[in-house]
Design a protein around this motif. Structure first.
Motif, mmCIF file in Angstrom:
data_model
loop_
_atom_site.group_PDB
_atom_site.id
_atom_site.type_symbol
_atom_site.label_atom_id
_atom_site.label_comp_id
_atom_site.label_asym_id
_atom_site.label_seq_id
_atom_site.Cartn_x
_atom_site.Cartn_y
_atom_site.Cartn_z
ATOM 1 N N ARG A 37 10.088 -40.938 -8.746
ATOM 2 C CA ARG A 37 8.894 -40.034 -8.565
ATOM 3 C C ARG A 37 9.778 -38.986 -7.769
ATOM 4 N N GLU A 38 10.493 -39.328 -6.554
ATOM 5 C CA GLU A 38 10.896 -38.402 -5.597
ATOM 6 C C GLU A 38 11.976 -37.497 -6.139
ATOM 7 N N TYR A 39 12.728 -38.357 -6.910
ATOM 8 C CA TYR A 39 13.960 -37.514 -7.557
ATOM 9 C C TYR A 39 13.573 -36.432 -8.439
ATOM 10 N N ARG A 40 12.400 -36.910 -9.346
ATOM 11 C CA ARG A 40 11.790 -35.923 -10.451
ATOM 12 C C ARG A 40 11.481 -34.875 -9.535
ATOM 13 N N ARG A 41 10.737 -34.954 -8.300
ATOM 14 C CA ARG A 41 10.286 -33.741 -7.427
ATOM 15 C C ARG A 41 11.300 -32.956 -6.859
ATOM 16 N N PHE A 42 12.323 -33.510 -6.533
ATOM 17 C CA PHE A 42 13.859 -32.878 -6.180
ATOM 18 C C PHE A 42 14.309 -31.876 -7.071
ATOM 19 N N LEU A 43 14.218 -32.548 -8.438
ATOM 20 C CA LEU A 43 14.874 -31.531 -9.676
ATOM 21 C C LEU A 43 14.020 -30.367 -9.834
ATOM 22 N N ALA A 44 12.521 -30.797 -9.883
ATOM 23 C CA ALA A 44 11.797 -29.488 -10.150
ATOM 24 C C ALA A 44 11.848 -28.596 -8.861
ATOM 25 N N ALA A 45 11.854 -29.037 -7.618
ATOM 26 C CA ALA A 45 12.196 -27.998 -6.578
ATOM 27 C C ALA A 45 13.549 -27.179 -6.944
ATOM 28 N N LEU A 46 14.590 -27.723 -7.234
ATOM 29 C CA LEU A 46 15.834 -27.153 -7.593
ATOM 30 C C LEU A 46 15.608 -25.982 -8.794
ATOM 31 N N ALA A 47 14.771 -26.477 -9.588
ATOM 32 C CA ALA A 47 14.520 -25.643 -10.865
ATOM 33 C C ALA A 47 13.488 -24.515 -10.402
ATOM 34 N N GLY A 48 13.019 -24.616 -9.293
ATOM 35 C CA GLY A 48 11.845 -23.501 -8.838
ATOM 36 C C GLY A 48 10.337 -23.780 -9.494
ATOM 37 N N ARG A 49 10.359 -25.074 -9.860
ATOM 38 C CA ARG A 49 8.984 -25.216 -10.203
ATOM 39 C C ARG A 49 8.228 -25.938 -9.350
#
Length: 75
Positions: A37-49
């Protein structure tokens, strides 16, 4: 061979070889889910979501859908 039997074999080998005993199956499941879950949040932050509340927002949208023009209310 089941997971439980494999764990018992690994435990037996570890004790006879003097190495650390492996953790029981399912011991770190909650930790793995949290890390995912933390990894998916990190990827979302990088994508600007947005990083939080996306699941609840999608569920709320799905639950509050209005019937289309071809649907008639029953009752």
């Amino acid at each position: 061979m089941s997971i439980t039997r494999q764990h018992l074999v690994d435990t037996y080998r570890a004790r006879h070889l003097g190495t650390p005993v492996p953790p029981a199956p399912g011991t770190h499941d909650v930790r793995a889910v949290r890390e995912l879950r933390e990894y998916r949040r990190f990827l979302a932050a990088l994508a600007g979501r947005p990083t939080r509340g996306r699941g609840r927002h999608a569920l709320r949208r799905w639950l509050r859908r209005r019937p289309g023009p071809g649907c008639r209310p029953t009752g």
